[in-house]
Design a protein around this motif. Sequence first.
Motif, PDB file in Angstrom:
ATOM      1  N   GLU A 223      34.732  16.114  15.911  1.00 41.70           N
ATOM      2  CA  GLU A 223      33.960  16.084  17.387  1.00 41.70           C
ATOM      3  C   GLU A 223      34.949  16.331  18.335  1.00 41.70           C
ATOM      4  O   GLU A 223      36.026  16.169  18.381  1.00 41.70           O
ATOM      5  CB  GLU A 223      33.431  14.622  17.483  1.00 41.70           C
ATOM      6  CG  GLU A 223      32.462  14.208  16.479  1.00 41.70           C
ATOM      7  CD  GLU A 223      31.848  12.826  16.832  1.00 41.70           C
ATOM      8  OE1 GLU A 223      32.780  12.293  17.672  1.00 41.70           O
ATOM      9  OE2 GLU A 223      31.160  12.204  15.930  1.00 41.70           O
TER      10      GLU A 223
ATOM     11  N   GLY B 164      20.981  13.510  23.160  1.00 40.55           N
ATOM     12  CA  GLY B 164      20.231  14.300  22.587  1.00 40.55           C
ATOM     13  C   GLY B 164      20.622  15.683  22.266  1.00 40.55           C
ATOM     14  O   GLY B 164      21.611  16.174  22.511  1.00 40.55           O
ATOM     15  N   GLN B 165      20.198  16.465  21.056  1.00 40.98           N
ATOM     16  CA  GLN B 165      20.443  17.676  20.676  1.00 40.98           C
ATOM     17  C   GLN B 165      20.064  18.791  21.412  1.00 40.98           C
ATOM     18  O   GLN B 165      18.826  18.792  21.648  1.00 40.98           O
ATOM     19  CB  GLN B 165      20.274  17.712  19.309  1.00 40.98           C
ATOM     20  CG  GLN B 165      20.723  19.068  18.652  1.00 40.98           C
ATOM     21  CD  GLN B 165      20.211  19.189  17.239  1.00 40.98           C
ATOM     22  OE1 GLN B 165      20.776  18.500  16.266  1.00 40.98           O
ATOM     23  NE2 GLN B 165      19.351  20.190  16.664  1.00 40.98           N
TER      24      GLN B 165
ATOM     25  N   GLN C 174      26.546  20.872  15.687  1.00 43.72           N
ATOM     26  CA  GLN C 174      25.793  20.264  16.895  1.00 43.72           C
ATOM     27  C   GLN C 174      26.313  20.506  17.987  1.00 43.72           C
ATOM     28  O   GLN C 174      27.476  20.117  18.143  1.00 43.72           O
ATOM     29  CB  GLN C 174      25.185  18.813  16.634  1.00 43.72           C
ATOM     30  CG  GLN C 174      24.092  18.733  15.297  1.00 43.72           C
ATOM     31  CD  GLN C 174      23.701  17.165  15.177  1.00 43.72           C
ATOM     32  OE1 GLN C 174      24.686  16.379  14.751  1.00 43.72           O
ATOM     33  NE2 GLN C 174      22.360  17.062  15.384  1.00 43.72           N
TER      34      GLN C 174
ATOM     35  N   ARG D 172      29.713  18.608  17.625  1.00 38.09           N
ATOM     36  CA  ARG D 172      29.991  17.749  16.385  1.00 38.09           C
ATOM     37  C   ARG D 172      29.957  18.725  15.239  1.00 38.09           C
ATOM     38  O   ARG D 172      28.723  19.199  14.840  1.00 38.09           O
ATOM     39  CB  ARG D 172      28.894  16.584  16.403  1.00 38.09           C
ATOM     40  CG  ARG D 172      29.185  15.754  15.213  1.00 38.09           C
ATOM     41  CD  ARG D 172      28.138  14.710  15.065  1.00 38.09           C
ATOM     42  NE  ARG D 172      28.157  13.520  16.226  1.00 38.09           N
ATOM     43  CZ  ARG D 172      27.201  13.047  16.555  1.00 38.09           C
ATOM     44  NH1 ARG D 172      25.926  12.769  16.032  1.00 38.09           N
ATOM     45  NH2 ARG D 172      27.467  12.121  17.522  1.00 38.09           N
TER      46      ARG D 172
ATOM     47  N   LEU E  26      25.446  18.355  21.730  1.00 38.85           N
ATOM     48  CA  LEU E  26      24.650  17.070  22.182  1.00 38.85           C
ATOM     49  C   LEU E  26      24.891  16.770  23.582  1.00 38.85           C
ATOM     50  O   LEU E  26      26.080  17.168  24.084  1.00 38.85           O
ATOM     51  CB  LEU E  26      25.066  15.759  21.215  1.00 38.85           C
ATOM     52  CG  LEU E  26      25.061  16.024  19.725  1.00 38.85           C
ATOM     53  CD1 LEU E  26      25.757  14.695  19.329  1.00 38.85           C
ATOM     54  CD2 LEU E  26      23.657  16.095  19.517  1.00 38.85           C
ATOM     55  N   TYR E  27      23.740  16.593  24.321  1.00 43.06           N
ATOM     56  CA  TYR E  27      23.862  16.211  25.745  1.00 43.06           C
ATOM     57  C   TYR E  27      22.928  14.988  26.103  1.00 43.06           C
ATOM     58  O   TYR E  27      21.857  15.113  25.688  1.00 43.06           O
ATOM     59  CB  TYR E  27      23.454  17.535  26.483  1.00 43.06           C
ATOM     60  CG  TYR E  27      23.368  17.137  28.091  1.00 43.06           C
ATOM     61  CD1 TYR E  27      24.615  16.870  28.765  1.00 43.06           C
ATOM     62  CD2 TYR E  27      21.974  17.246  28.661  1.00 43.06           C
ATOM     63  CE1 TYR E  27      24.496  16.793  30.250  1.00 43.06           C
ATOM     64  CE2 TYR E  27      22.088  17.105  29.975  1.00 43.06           C
ATOM     65  CZ  TYR E  27      23.368  16.610  30.652  1.00 43.06           C
ATOM     66  OH  TYR E  27      23.240  16.439  32.061  1.00 43.06           O
TER      67      TYR E  27
END
Length: 195
Positions: free
Chosen positions: A168, A102-103, A96, A146, A98-99
């Motif tokens: 991560e 949110g994905q 994943q 992640r 993420l920012y």
Amino acid sequence: MEKSQDRNPPRQRHGGGGTIIASCALAAGFIILVSVVLTVVFFVLFRPRDPEIHISAVNLPQFTSVNGTASFYFAQFAAVRNPNRAAFSHYDSSLQVLYAGGQIGFMYIPAGEIAGGQTVYMSASFPIKSFPLVAATGGIVEVQSRMRMKGRVRVLIYFTHHIDAAGECDVGFSSTDGSFLATGVDSRSDPLGRI
């Protein structure tokens, strides 16, 4: 004439009960000793451990920033080491990006197997579609990669140890040209279950 009858006096038993008790105690002690040795060997040699995930590099080969939005191509290289003597079978694994909580990107990792004591090097790359940039401190955009691997290690054929391990990596890059400004790697393992 009278016939004489030979009468044999009954034989007396001497101490038979003590020998049986001693034999049983010796057998029980041997079984306990073997059980202790097998338990120690199991926990020293075959104790299941979670795989180690190390994200070694992250790259943005393409980056575009227009009108407060950004899009880029995300590439990641990772090493997954199986410290167990048995094979680690993984499935339902994912990567994943993420920012701001949110994905913004997602990719499934194909199921596979890592032999005992071996390290497998994995690379993944996929496009991140355009997303709005929130107010960046000092022009730095921070995203998080992640990598999560789920699977199992089968120990001595009969026991299964379920695993949910994650690695991560926090990445900071310029909101104007996508150049890297900061990175941080954190690998951890979260066991889902026990034998």
